[in-house]
Design an enzyme around this catalytic site. Sequence first.
Site: not given
Ligand code: AMP
Length: 283
Positions: A36-37, A61, A149-150, A153, A185, A187
């Site tokens: 995703g990232h 946060q 995904k968020d 946000q 994710s 998580r």
């Molecule tokens: P995080 O590291 O979880 O804070 O996410 C950093 C960025 O990656 C945020 O803009 C999230 O929306 C995005 N993100 C997290 N999971 C996914 C996913 N499965 N697909 C696309 N973007 C994602």
Amino acid sequence: MKVYRKIEEIREQIKKDKLLGKKIGFVPTMGFLHKGHKSLLEIAKEKSDVLVLSIFVNPIQFGPEEDLDKYPRDFIQDEKIAKDVGVDYIFYPEEKEMYPNGISTFVNVENLTDFLCGKKRIGHFRGVTTIVTKLFNIIQPDIAVFGKKDAQQLRVIEKMVEDLNIDTKIFRGEIVREDDGLALSSRNKYLTNHQRKNAIALKMSLEKANEMIKNGETNVLLIKNEMKNYIEKNYEGIIIDYLEIVNFENLESQEEIRGEILIAGAIFLGKTRLIDNMILKID
Ligand code: AMP
């Protein structure tokens, strides 16, 4: 690829790049990178000359009962992924670099943060918008990419950028999923095998709602009830945090399906809280 741990050092570098007329692309993350990232980094890469990734698990946060201490981290793996995608700089500050004297100044987006996750995670979005503002002030990106995904946000950041005239164009990245549909994710790492099998419940309930809407159902309450029943009937060990259908622009609930809607939910599997959503445009 260079790794910067100090604000002053990456600032100096970016100043030089800007003087050369380079366009700065930025993807902020909390690390433990997955596909995703990676997809966000690929979008940013295409739209910029210098690609910056930040990795920072932002304490302000997280709520007091949340997973700050056990949030997964693997910088070596993150570095490899970043290199593969063609990241130019990783900004990887320590907590004391970002908050040397605590913090007394916050950025807060009102209204949009009253709904969905904002109602459940008090102070969460204030922490997000504050760190993103700090990161934008440090990196001064021309463009930045956030994931759908968020979804809340994403809307909150877009509103903040608009309201505060921040000179960064925000792009939206699609949700990247596992083969069975589970949204990637960091998580997901917390899930036991049994929980992992049931984690798909939320995505399946979103599909259920989508199917009902495609068949002409417009009653939001009825659709939400069906989603809830569907999860409870077909999956084990799930506590529903919320299931909502809202207007994607202002995140307010509506009684009838119309316009651009966000169907969003959060579930708990044990202590692990997962979110997912679907955005639909109804003619
Ligand atoms: P995080 O590291 O979880 O804070 O996410 C950093 C960025 O990656 C945020 O803009 C999230 O929306 C995005 N993100 C997290 N999971 C996914 C996913 N499965 N697909 C696309 N973007 C994602």
